[in-house]
Design a protein around this motif. Sequence first.
Motif, PDB file in Angstrom:
ATOM      1  N   PRO A  47       0.804  -1.223   0.000  1.00  0.00           N
ATOM      2  CA  PRO A  47       0.000   0.000   0.000  1.00  0.00           C
ATOM      3  C   PRO A  47       0.840   1.278   0.000  1.00  0.00           C
ATOM      4  O   PRO A  47       0.325   2.343  -0.330  1.00  0.00           O
ATOM      5  CB  PRO A  47      -0.804  -0.090   1.300  1.00  0.00           C
ATOM      6  CG  PRO A  47      -0.548  -1.422   1.864  1.00  0.00           C
ATOM      7  CD  PRO A  47       0.570  -2.075   1.164  1.00  0.00           C
ATOM      8  N   ASP A  48       2.109   1.173   0.389  1.00  0.00           N
ATOM      9  CA  ASP A  48       2.977   2.358   0.410  1.00  0.00           C
ATOM     10  C   ASP A  48       3.835   2.484  -0.844  1.00  0.00           C
ATOM     11  O   ASP A  48       4.730   3.329  -0.903  1.00  0.00           O
ATOM     12  CB  ASP A  48       3.906   2.298   1.636  1.00  0.00           C
ATOM     13  CG  ASP A  48       3.126   2.250   2.938  1.00  0.00           C
ATOM     14  OD1 ASP A  48       2.152   3.017   3.066  1.00  0.00           O
ATOM     15  OD2 ASP A  48       3.477   1.436   3.813  1.00  0.00           O
ATOM     16  N   PHE A  49       3.548   1.674  -1.856  1.00  0.00           N
ATOM     17  CA  PHE A  49       4.406   1.667  -3.046  1.00  0.00           C
ATOM     18  C   PHE A  49       4.561   3.062  -3.665  1.00  0.00           C
ATOM     19  O   PHE A  49       5.655   3.471  -4.051  1.00  0.00           O
ATOM     20  CB  PHE A  49       3.867   0.688  -4.095  1.00  0.00           C
ATOM     21  CG  PHE A  49       4.611   0.776  -5.395  1.00  0.00           C
ATOM     22  CD1 PHE A  49       5.921   0.334  -5.493  1.00  0.00           C
ATOM     23  CD2 PHE A  49       4.020   1.345  -6.519  1.00  0.00           C
ATOM     24  CE1 PHE A  49       6.636   0.442  -6.681  1.00  0.00           C
ATOM     25  CE2 PHE A  49       4.725   1.459  -7.709  1.00  0.00           C
ATOM     26  CZ  PHE A  49       6.022   1.011  -7.795  1.00  0.00           C
ATOM     27  N   ARG A  50       3.450   3.797  -3.739  1.00  0.00           N
ATOM     28  CA  ARG A  50       3.514   5.121  -4.374  1.00  0.00           C
ATOM     29  C   ARG A  50       4.539   6.011  -3.676  1.00  0.00           C
ATOM     30  O   ARG A  50       5.410   6.608  -4.317  1.00  0.00           O
ATOM     31  CB  ARG A  50       2.126   5.770  -4.352  1.00  0.00           C
ATOM     32  CG  ARG A  50       2.129   7.183  -4.892  1.00  0.00           C
ATOM     33  CD  ARG A  50       0.732   7.800  -4.868  1.00  0.00           C
ATOM     34  NE  ARG A  50       0.802   9.204  -5.207  1.00  0.00           N
ATOM     35  CZ  ARG A  50       1.052  10.168  -4.338  1.00  0.00           C
ATOM     36  NH1 ARG A  50       1.262   9.876  -3.060  1.00  0.00           N
ATOM     37  NH2 ARG A  50       1.121  11.423  -4.724  1.00  0.00           N
ATOM     38  N   GLU A  51       4.412   6.076  -2.350  1.00  0.00           N
ATOM     39  CA  GLU A  51       5.315   6.930  -1.573  1.00  0.00           C
ATOM     40  C   GLU A  51       6.763   6.455  -1.691  1.00  0.00           C
ATOM     41  O   GLU A  51       7.697   7.250  -1.803  1.00  0.00           O
ATOM     42  CB  GLU A  51       4.852   6.880  -0.115  1.00  0.00           C
ATOM     43  CG  GLU A  51       5.353   8.017   0.727  1.00  0.00           C
ATOM     44  CD  GLU A  51       4.801   7.935   2.157  1.00  0.00           C
ATOM     45  OE1 GLU A  51       3.687   7.409   2.349  1.00  0.00           O
ATOM     46  OE2 GLU A  51       5.510   8.399   3.054  1.00  0.00           O
ATOM     47  N   GLN A  52       6.946   5.140  -1.688  1.00  0.00           N
ATOM     48  CA  GLN A  52       8.299   4.588  -1.784  1.00  0.00           C
ATOM     49  C   GLN A  52       8.904   4.866  -3.160  1.00  0.00           C
ATOM     50  O   GLN A  52      10.078   5.217  -3.277  1.00  0.00           O
ATOM     51  CB  GLN A  52       8.254   3.071  -1.507  1.00  0.00           C
ATOM     52  CG  GLN A  52       7.946   2.782  -0.049  1.00  0.00           C
ATOM     53  CD  GLN A  52       7.470   1.356   0.189  1.00  0.00           C
ATOM     54  OE1 GLN A  52       6.781   0.763  -0.650  1.00  0.00           O
ATOM     55  NE2 GLN A  52       7.825   0.800   1.330  1.00  0.00           N
ATOM     56  N   ALA A  53       8.083   4.721  -4.205  1.00  0.00           N
ATOM     57  CA  ALA A  53       8.561   4.957  -5.571  1.00  0.00           C
ATOM     58  C   ALA A  53       8.957   6.425  -5.746  1.00  0.00           C
ATOM     59  O   ALA A  53       9.973   6.747  -6.372  1.00  0.00           O
ATOM     60  CB  ALA A  53       7.487   4.566  -6.579  1.00  0.00           C
ATOM     61  N   LEU A  54       8.163   7.321  -5.165  1.00  0.00           N
ATOM     62  CA  LEU A  54       8.478   8.751  -5.265  1.00  0.00           C
ATOM     63  C   LEU A  54       9.784   9.048  -4.532  1.00  0.00           C
ATOM     64  O   LEU A  54      10.658   9.742  -5.043  1.00  0.00           O
ATOM     65  CB  LEU A  54       7.343   9.595  -4.674  1.00  0.00           C
ATOM     66  CG  LEU A  54       6.047   9.625  -5.502  1.00  0.00           C
ATOM     67  CD1 LEU A  54       4.932  10.288  -4.695  1.00  0.00           C
ATOM     68  CD2 LEU A  54       6.256  10.343  -6.829  1.00  0.00           C
ATOM     69  N   ARG A  55       9.910   8.498  -3.339  1.00  0.00           N
ATOM     70  CA  ARG A  55      11.112   8.751  -2.541  1.00  0.00           C
ATOM     71  C   ARG A  55      12.364   8.193  -3.229  1.00  0.00           C
ATOM     72  O   ARG A  55      13.431   8.796  -3.187  1.00  0.00           O
ATOM     73  CB  ARG A  55      10.970   8.135  -1.147  1.00  0.00           C
ATOM     74  CG  ARG A  55      12.171   8.445  -0.275  1.00  0.00           C
ATOM     75  CD  ARG A  55      11.977   8.003   1.150  1.00  0.00           C
ATOM     76  NE  ARG A  55      11.606   6.607   1.213  1.00  0.00           N
ATOM     77  CZ  ARG A  55      11.092   6.033   2.292  1.00  0.00           C
ATOM     78  NH1 ARG A  55      10.863   6.736   3.360  1.00  0.00           N
ATOM     79  NH2 ARG A  55      10.802   4.762   2.281  1.00  0.00           N
ATOM     80  N   ALA A  56      12.218   7.034  -3.877  1.00  0.00           N
ATOM     81  CA  ALA A  56      13.371   6.413  -4.536  1.00  0.00           C
ATOM     82  C   ALA A  56      13.636   7.016  -5.918  1.00  0.00           C
ATOM     83  O   ALA A  56      14.605   6.649  -6.577  1.00  0.00           O
ATOM     84  CB  ALA A  56      13.152   4.909  -4.648  1.00  0.00           C
TER      85      ALA A  56
END
Length: 252
Positions: A47-56
């Motif tokens: 569920p946190d993929f979006r935030e993780q992808a943005l951060r990475a």
Amino acid sequence: MGVPTVGCACAVCTSTDPRNHRLRPSVMVQWKDAGGRARTIVIDTGPDFREQALRAGLTRLDAVFYTHAHADHIFGMDDLRPLSFAVQREDGEAIPLYAAPETAEVLERVYGYTFSPHATYPTRARVRLETLRERTVIHGVEFLRVPVKHGTLEIAGFRFGNAAYFTDVSEIPESSFAMLKELDVLVLSALRHKPHPSHATLEQAVGWAKRVGARQTWLTHIAHDLGHEETNRILPENIRLAYDGLSVPVRL
Ligand SMILES: [Zn+2]
Ligand SMILES: [Zn+2]
């Protein structure tokens, strides 16, 4: 559940140490292929993929591997959409999602508007399900499926080069230990001190880590019971709690 955990005001959930702020577990592997082009895969899209992808700073994705179909590992799949449109524009291709049949079945059910042959939703993710086999080669890098138990489920761990990634483990079969020789980097889940029916305790994970004998072990999928600093203090020097945004060099 992520830390802070919803509704909790414990010392770890209210900690100001950024390493006590934990999104749902996932890992990204990046390398340059023979032609010098950057390649990227991720394992699980929680569920946190979006935030993780943005951060990475993720801008391109060559494949996704799934460990199993629990919500904390699949519920970010829809956020592959923008990346899948980019891949489709470049290669005319869909992003392959490698999943065991039982995992694929859940993805198909949950994301019917994406996978159903009758799907008419025009901006659905350009992704395609591929059966996860023992060995998958993505642009020159081999990913081996290493089966482990998660309670009563059999789920997938992965070995790639000198590294391996396991989340949601409650038992590692002997045949899988045999696939973990000569590792430099091991990522392994460790939930908390208290026993759980489908997750390893810290003590179990440390025992397996010692047996595998990787140069460095990073623990992940950590509940709010374990504070970063104080837990690291009781761990052997080459076994540490991982933290969000941690980057580790591996040989592929
Ligand atoms: Zn799970
Ligand atoms: Zn999980």
